[in-house]
Design an enzyme around this catalytic site. Structure first.
Site, mmCIF file in Angstrom:
data_model
loop_
_atom_site.group_PDB
_atom_site.id
_atom_site.type_symbol
_atom_site.label_atom_id
_atom_site.label_comp_id
_atom_site.label_asym_id
_atom_site.label_seq_id
_atom_site.Cartn_x
_atom_site.Cartn_y
_atom_site.Cartn_z
ATOM 1 N N HIS A 135 -6.196 1.047 43.088
ATOM 2 C CA HIS A 135 -5.508 0.530 44.279
ATOM 3 C C HIS A 135 -4.683 1.625 44.959
ATOM 4 O O HIS A 135 -4.816 1.863 46.160
ATOM 5 C CB HIS A 135 -4.614 -0.649 43.860
ATOM 6 C CG HIS A 135 -3.820 -1.246 44.970
ATOM 7 N ND1 HIS A 135 -4.246 -2.366 45.655
ATOM 8 C CD2 HIS A 135 -2.646 -0.886 45.543
ATOM 9 C CE1 HIS A 135 -3.358 -2.664 46.589
ATOM 10 N NE2 HIS A 135 -2.375 -1.782 46.537
ATOM 11 N N GLU A 136 -3.845 2.287 44.186
ATOM 12 C CA GLU A 136 -2.964 3.293 44.794
ATOM 13 C C GLU A 136 -3.786 4.464 45.317
ATOM 14 O O GLU A 136 -3.496 5.004 46.384
ATOM 15 C CB GLU A 136 -1.901 3.772 43.802
ATOM 16 C CG GLU A 136 -1.060 2.659 43.159
ATOM 17 C CD GLU A 136 -0.403 1.699 44.137
ATOM 18 O OE1 GLU A 136 -0.166 2.098 45.300
ATOM 19 O OE2 GLU A 136 -0.144 0.537 43.754
ATOM 20 N N GLY A 177 4.796 -2.341 40.883
ATOM 21 C CA GLY A 177 3.778 -1.854 39.960
ATOM 22 C C GLY A 177 3.622 -0.348 40.113
ATOM 23 O O GLY A 177 3.696 0.403 39.148
ATOM 24 N N ALA A 178 3.401 0.092 41.349
ATOM 25 C CA ALA A 178 3.162 1.506 41.595
ATOM 26 C C ALA A 178 3.261 1.752 43.093
ATOM 27 O O ALA A 178 3.272 0.811 43.872
ATOM 28 C CB ALA A 178 1.779 1.911 41.094
ATOM 29 N N HIS A 208 -5.357 3.661 48.642
ATOM 30 C CA HIS A 208 -4.410 3.702 49.764
ATOM 31 C C HIS A 208 -4.454 5.041 50.500
ATOM 32 O O HIS A 208 -4.007 5.127 51.643
ATOM 33 C CB HIS A 208 -2.981 3.481 49.266
ATOM 34 C CG HIS A 208 -2.526 2.050 49.283
ATOM 35 N ND1 HIS A 208 -2.723 1.220 50.364
ATOM 36 C CD2 HIS A 208 -1.855 1.310 48.365
ATOM 37 C CE1 HIS A 208 -2.192 0.031 50.098
ATOM 38 N NE2 HIS A 208 -1.668 0.047 48.892
ATOM 39 N N GLU A 219 -2.400 -3.645 52.730
ATOM 40 C CA GLU A 219 -2.428 -4.263 51.402
ATOM 41 C C GLU A 219 -3.621 -5.201 51.201
ATOM 42 O O GLU A 219 -4.285 -5.148 50.175
ATOM 43 C CB GLU A 219 -1.105 -4.976 51.110
ATOM 44 C CG GLU A 219 0.086 -4.021 50.972
ATOM 45 C CD GLU A 219 -0.110 -2.927 49.938
ATOM 46 O OE1 GLU A 219 -0.993 -3.058 49.068
ATOM 47 O OE2 GLU A 219 0.620 -1.914 50.009
ATOM 48 N N GLU A 275 1.979 4.370 46.425
ATOM 49 C CA GLU A 275 0.915 5.280 46.849
ATOM 50 C C GLU A 275 1.387 6.503 47.625
ATOM 51 O O GLU A 275 0.645 7.031 48.455
ATOM 52 C CB GLU A 275 -0.069 4.494 47.719
ATOM 53 C CG GLU A 275 0.450 4.075 49.115
ATOM 54 C CD GLU A 275 1.011 2.665 49.206
ATOM 55 O OE1 GLU A 275 1.423 2.120 48.156
ATOM 56 O OE2 GLU A 275 1.047 2.097 50.309
ATOM 57 N N ASN A 276 2.613 7.011 47.394
ATOM 58 C CA ASN A 276 3.088 8.192 48.118
ATOM 59 C C ASN A 276 2.004 9.258 48.201
ATOM 60 O O ASN A 276 1.328 9.533 47.220
ATOM 61 C CB ASN A 276 4.287 8.794 47.388
ATOM 62 C CG ASN A 276 5.242 7.749 46.893
ATOM 63 O OD1 ASN A 276 5.816 7.014 47.684
ATOM 64 N ND2 ASN A 276 5.377 7.623 45.579
HETATM 65 ZN ZN LIG Z 1 -0.765 -1.505 47.802
#
Ligand SMILES: [Zn+2]
Length: 858
Positions: A295-296, A259-260, A299, A318, A262-263
Site C-alpha cells: 500500500h505505502e 499503520g504506516a 502511494h 486512499e 508513504e513519505n
Molecule cells: Zn494510504
C-alpha cells in the site's frame, strides 16, 4: 480564556493558494527539547489568484519563532495560535524568499504529529497537518515543491526524503527532486541498523532498498523486504509504474498513531507492520505486513506523484491505493479468500459507520478535524467504488483510464472530478450518476423479488438508501449487480452477467430456461450494498453446496448461520441440523482451499449479529447474543466432532514454517476446527497445542482457546515470561486476555491489566491492545452494569490531552449506541457527555463525541 467553537472547513470554500512555492530548503539542528529549524522558501505569485495577497503560513502552537525575513529583510511579525501572516505591503512584487528560524521541542511532543521522539529516535508524521508543527509553511496538499533538507545531529543515522546528496560527521543532506506537498515530508534520526537489498526497475534503474530498525530487530525484516520487492515488480507489471529515486528507505517506529506513512522515498512504519518472524508474528501479521508495505509503496504514484488538491479528496489517493493493494494481495494469495476478508472488514467497519451518526460521503463536504476522516468510508468504501468503476468499464477500459490518469495528472494535486473525467474520456461513458457514490453517504439497500413463467425468469430490483446525517434525500445510484443462475440440479445455466441498476426500480429478464433457476445474486460482492431477498434455509444450503461463485458460496453459508443464530437468540430456537450438516460437507470437501473452508466455518461475530438483529427491528441483547453463539459453537463441536478431530489431526504440520498462503490456510482451518473442539474437549487440545507450538499463529490461537476454556492461568503467565522483552508479542498478550474468556469478567480483567507495569498507555499500540480489545469484546464491553463503558471513557479522557488523534478514533467504540436498549443508551450517553465536558477536550475528540451525541435514539 475559552476556545471559540471550532468552525468547520468546507469543500465549497476551496480557493487556490495565492502563491506557488518553487523550492524549499530546510536545515535541522536536532536536540531533544530545543530543535532549531531553519527554512528558506522561494515563492512567487500564483497566476490563478491575481492581485496582491497577504502571505499566510500555517504554524501550530508549539513553534517558537526566533526570526523571520523576506528577501533577507527582517520582519516584525507575531504568530497567532494557527500561523503567521505577512502583510501584502511587506512583500515585494514578483518572486521572493521567506526565511524563518523556529525552535521546537520534540521530546515534549506526545501527540505523535510533527517531529517527535520514539524510543530515543527522532521521527516525523506530517499527514494530514503535522508539518505546521515543524515550521511555518503553507501546509496544504495543493502546494507542491522540491525539498532540500540538511540535518545536524549526533545520531548516527540521518534520513530524509529523496536521494542522499552529501554527508559528513554529524550531518547529512537529502535532495528530493520530485515536487511534493508538505504532508509527505519526513525526517528520521536515530541509532538504527539497516537490512539492505537492491531492486532494478524495468528500465534499468538500480534502487538501493533499506529497512531501518533498532539493533536486534534485523532478523525480523526479511518478509517486509521480500514484500517490498514483489510490490515494486507488481506495480511495473500491472500498472506500468516504475520507481523514481535511487533509494527507498523504510523505518520501523514503535510509537505511531497509524499503520504506516508513504513519505516520498522514506516510508515510516508502525513497527508491528514491519517486524515479523515465525515465532513472534501470526499469519495474519505476515499478510498485513505484505499488504501495508505494498500500500505505502503504491502511494508513490497514487498519492505522491499525483496527490490530492485538498483533504476532501483524500479518497482519491486512499480509495485507489487500497484498491491497488487489495488487487496485489489477490494476485499473491487466494483471490476469493481475499475478497471475503475484505467484505468482512467492509461490513464490520464501514457498514457500521454508514448506518450510524458518523456516516459521511466517500468525499466529505465539511470537517472540523481532518484526522477524523481517515475512515473506513474513505478507505474501504473508496476502494469498493473503484472496483465498481472497473466492473462497469471492463479491464481494458480501466487500464486505458489509469494510463490517461498518470499521463494527464503526473505532478498535479487532483480532484475526484479529474479522476472521473479520465474514465469518461478514456471510455466514452457518462459518469454523472455514478459520481453519487462519492457525494452521497449511506449504504444502499437493494430489495430483489423474482417471477417465473413459461421459461422466463424475471428479477426485479428496488434500491433505496436510508437518510444519513445532513442528507435526507438520496437519488438512485448506478449499482452493478453480478448475477448467475443455477439449475435445480446445481449446474450453472447462466454464467455471471453484470446487470446495471440505474433506476429506483428495474426488472431484468432471462428467457429460454428449461426450469425455474436458483439465482446467485451480487456475485463477488459486486457493489457495497445490503441485498434484501426473502429466501429459505434450504436454498441457502443449496447455494453453499453448489454455487460456482466462491464469494456467494461463502455468503450463502454465512447467511444461513446468521438466520440460525438470530432464530436461536431472538426466538429461543434449537441449533439447526441443516446448518451443521452443510458445514460438515464444506469441512470434508478437500477440493476447496483450506483457507476458504476456514472462512466458511467461522461463525458471524457478535457485533455482526447485533447489527443483523437491529436491521430486523429488534433490540440486540449482548449477553443473549454471546450465549446463542456459544450454544451453536458447542452444537457444531458435538455434531461434527469426528470430522473436526480428523481434520485437526490431519493438518498437523511437520514441514518447516513458511508464512505462505498455502501453509497459512492449513493453520487457519486447523484453528477453526479447534475453536469448535475446544467447546467439547475442555481445552485438552488447546493445552497440547500451546505446549508444542513453534509459531505465533498456533501459540496465540491455543492461548486464546485455553482462556476460553477457563484454563488460561499458567499459560498466560508462561506466555508473558517468554515474551516479556518483545513489545509486539506483549501487545498480543494484552489483547488475548480481553477478547477471550467469560465476557462478564472483561471489565475487571481490563482494570487489572491497566495496572500491569507493562501497560505503557502512551504507546498507541499498547493502548489499543488493551482498550481496543475491550471494545471488541461485544458482550464484555456492553455488559449491563456499564462498568466497561465507564472504564473506557475514563481512559479516553486521560489519553485525550496526550494524544488527541488516537483518542478521537477510539471514541468510535460508542458509535452504535442508539442500537441498544434504553438503559444502555442512557449509560453510554452519560459517558459521551462526560467526555464532551472534559476540561480542555481536543478538537478531534470534541468533533467525534458531538456527532455521536447528535444521533437520535431509535
Ligand atoms: Zn494510504
Amino acid at each position: 480564556m475559552k476556545d471559540a467553537t471550532p468552525q468547520p472547513v468546507l469543500l465549497a470554500d476551496y480557493q487556490p493558494y495565492p502563491f506557488v512555492v518553487n523550492e524549499v530548503a530546510l536545515a535541522f539542528r536536532l536536540s531533544p527539547s530545543a530543535t532549531r529549524v531553519l527554512s528558506r522558501i522561494l515563492l512567487a505569485p500564483n497566476p490563478e489568484r491575481p492581485g496582491r495577497h497577504d502571505l499566510r503560513l500555517d504554524g501550530g502552537g508549539g513553534l517558537k519563532l526566533i526570526r523571520a525575513a523576506v528577501n533577507g529583510r527582517m520582519l516584525d511579525v507575531t504568530p497567532d495560535a494557527e500561523g503567521v501572516t505577512v502583510a501584502a505591503a511587506d512583500l515585494p512584487e514578483g518572486d521572493f524568499a521567506f526565511e524563518a528560524e523556529v525552535e521546537i521541542n520534540p521530546a515534549a511532543n506526545t501527540t505523535l504529529e510533527g517531529l517527535y521522539m520514539s524510543g530515543g529516535m527522532y521521527c516525523t508524521q506530517c499527514e494530514a497537518q503535522g508539518f505546521r508543527h515543524i515550521t511555518f509553511y503553507p501546509d496544504r496538499p495543493d502546494v507542491m515543491a522540491p525539498f532540500r533538507v540538511h540535518v545536524e545531529s549526533d545520531m548516527p543515522v540521518l534520513l530524509s526524503n529523496g536521494n542522499p546528496s552529501g554527508s559528513g560527521k554529524g550531518w547529512a543532506e537529502w535532495t528530493d527532486p520530485w515536487k511534493k506537498p508538505a504532508y509527505l515530508f519526513a525526517l528520521v534520526a536515530g541509532d538504527l541498523v539497516a537490512v539492505r537489498d537492491r531492486f532494478t526497475t524495468k528500465s534499468g534503474r538500480a534502487v538501493d532498498l533499506a529497512i531501518w530498525v533498532r539493533k536486534g530487530d534485523e532478523d525480523r525484516c526479511a518478509y517486509a523486504m521480500d514484500s517490498l520487492k514483489r510490490s515494486m515488480k507488481w506495480d511495473e507489471d500491472v500498472y506500468g509504474r516504475e520507481y523514481d529515486l535511487d533509494v527507498f528507505n523504510i523505518v520501523a517506529v514503535d510509537d505511531f498513531n497509524m499503520g504506516a506513512m508513504e513519505n516520498k522515498g522514506l516510508n515510516i512504519f508502525n513497527s508491528k507492520l514491519v517486524l515479523a518472524s515465525p515465532e513472534t508474528a501470526t499469519d495474519g501479521d505476515f499478510e498485513r505486513i505484505e499488504s501495508v508495505i505494498a500500500h505505502e509503496y503504491f502511494h508513490n504514484w497514487t498519492g505522491n506523484r499525483i496527490t490530492c488538491r485538498d483533504w476532501f479528496q483524500l479518497c482519491l489517493k486512499e480509495g485507489l491505493t487500497v484498491f491497488r493493494d487489495q488487487s496485489f494481495t489477490s494476485d499473491m494469495r487466494s483471490a476469493p479468500v481475499k475478497r471475503i476478508d475484505d467484505v468482512l472488514t467492509l461490513r464490520a467497519r464501514q457498514f457500521r459507520e454508514d448506518m450510524g451518526p458518523l456516516a459521511h460521503p466517500v468525499r466529505p463536504e465539511s470537517y472540523i478535524e481532518i484526522n477524523n476522516f481517515y475512515t473506513a468510508t474513505v478507505y474501504e468504501k473508496g476502494a469498493e467504488v473503484i472496483g465498481m468503476l472497473k466492473r462497469l468499464v471492463g479491464d481494458e477500459g480501466y487500464r486505458k483510464a489509469l494510463d490517461l490518469y498518470f499521463d494527464r495528472h503526473d505532478g498535479d494535486a487532483a480532484t475526484i472530478e479529474d479522476w472521473l473525467k479520465v474514465f469518461e474520456d478514456a471510455t466514452g461513458r457518462d459518469l454523472a450518476q455514478f459520481k453519487r457514490w462519492y457525494t452521497d453517504a449511506g449504504t444502499p439497500r437493494v430489495h430483489v423479488s423474482e417471477a417465473w413463467s413459461d421459461g422466463t425468469y424475471t428479477l426485479t430490483f428496488h434500491q433505496k438508501t436510508p437518510p444519513t446525517p445532513g442528507q435526507d434525500k438520496k437519488p438512485p445510484r448506478v449499482i452493478p449487480i453480478a448475477v448467475g443462475l443455477l439449475n435445480p440440479n446445481g449446474d450453472e445455466v447462466v454464467p455471471t452477467t453484470v446487470l446495471e441498476l440505474t433506476e429506483p426500480s428495474q426488472s431484468f429478464r432471462f428467457d429460454g430456461l428449461a426450469s425455474r433457476p436458483v439465482p446467485s445474486i451480487l456475485r463477488g460482492f459486486s457493489a457495497p450494498v445490503v441485498l434484501e431477498r426473502a429466501t429459505d434455509q434450504a436454498e441457502r444450503a443449496f447455494l453453499l453446496a453448489h454455487d460456482t461463485d466462491p464469494f456467494n458460496k461463502w455468503e450463502a453459508g454465512r447467511a444461513l448461520s446468521k438466520d440460525v443464530l438470530t432464530g436461536m437468540i431472538a426466538e429461543g430456537r434449537e441449533p439447526s441440523r441443516r446448518l451443521i450438516e452443510a458445514l460438515g460437507a464444506v469441512l470434508r470437501d478437500e477440493s476447496l482451499d483450506p483457507a476458504f473452508r476456514a472462512l466458511c466455518l467461522r461463525l458471524p461475530g457478535e457485533e455482526d449479529l447485533a447489527q443483523a438483529l437491529a436491521d430486523a427491528g429488534r433490540v440486540p441483547d449482548p449477553a443473549a447474543i454471546h450465549a446463542g453463539r456459544e450454544a451453536l459453537a458447542r452444537a457444531i463441536g458435538t455434531g461434527l466432532s469426528g470430522d473436526l478431530s480428523a481434520t485437526y489431526a490431519a493438518l498437523e504440520s511437520r514441514a518447516p514454517f513458511s508464512p505462505d498462503a498455502a501453509q497459512a490456510g492449513g493453520r487457519a482451518l486447523r484453528l477453526a476446527c479447534l475453536a469448535f473442539l475446544n467447546r467439547v474437549d475442555g481445552g485438552d487440545r488447546a493445552k497440547a497445542l500451546f505446549d508444542s507450538a513453534n509459531n505465533m499463529t498456533e501459540s496465540a490461537g491455543a492461548l486464546g482457546a485455553l482462556i476460553d476454556a477457563e484454563r488460561g492461568g499458567a499459560a498466560v503467565a508462561a506466555f508473558h515470561a517468554r515474551w516479556k522483552d518483545v513489545r509486539l508479542v506483549i501487545d498480543k498478550w494484552f489483547t488475548l486476555q480481553l477478547v477471550h474468556g467469560n465476557p462478564a469478567g472483561a471489565a475487571a480483567t481490563a482494570r487489572r491489566l491497566a495496572d500491569h507495569p507493562d501497560f505503557d498507555w502512551k504507546n498507541p499500540n499498547r493502548f489499543r491492545a488493551l482498550m481496543g480489545a475491550l471494545a471488541a469484546n461485544h458482550a464484555g464491553f456492553h455488559d449491563a452494569s456499564g462498568d466497561a463503558y465507564r472504564f473506557y471513557a475514563d481512559w479516553l479522557i486521560r489519553l485525550d490531552p496526550v494524544n488527541p488523534q488516537t483518542t478521537a478514533r477510539m471514541t468510535t467504540a460508542f458509535e452504535t449506541w442508539t442500537r441498544y436498549d434504553a438503559d444502555r443508551q442512557a449509560l453510554i450517553r452519560d459517558e459521551l457527555q462526560r467526555i464532551a465536558a472534559a476540561q480542555g477536550l481536543s478538537r478531534n475528540t470534541g468533533e467525534m463525541v458531538g456527532r455521536m451525541l447528535a444521533a437520535k435514539p431509535a
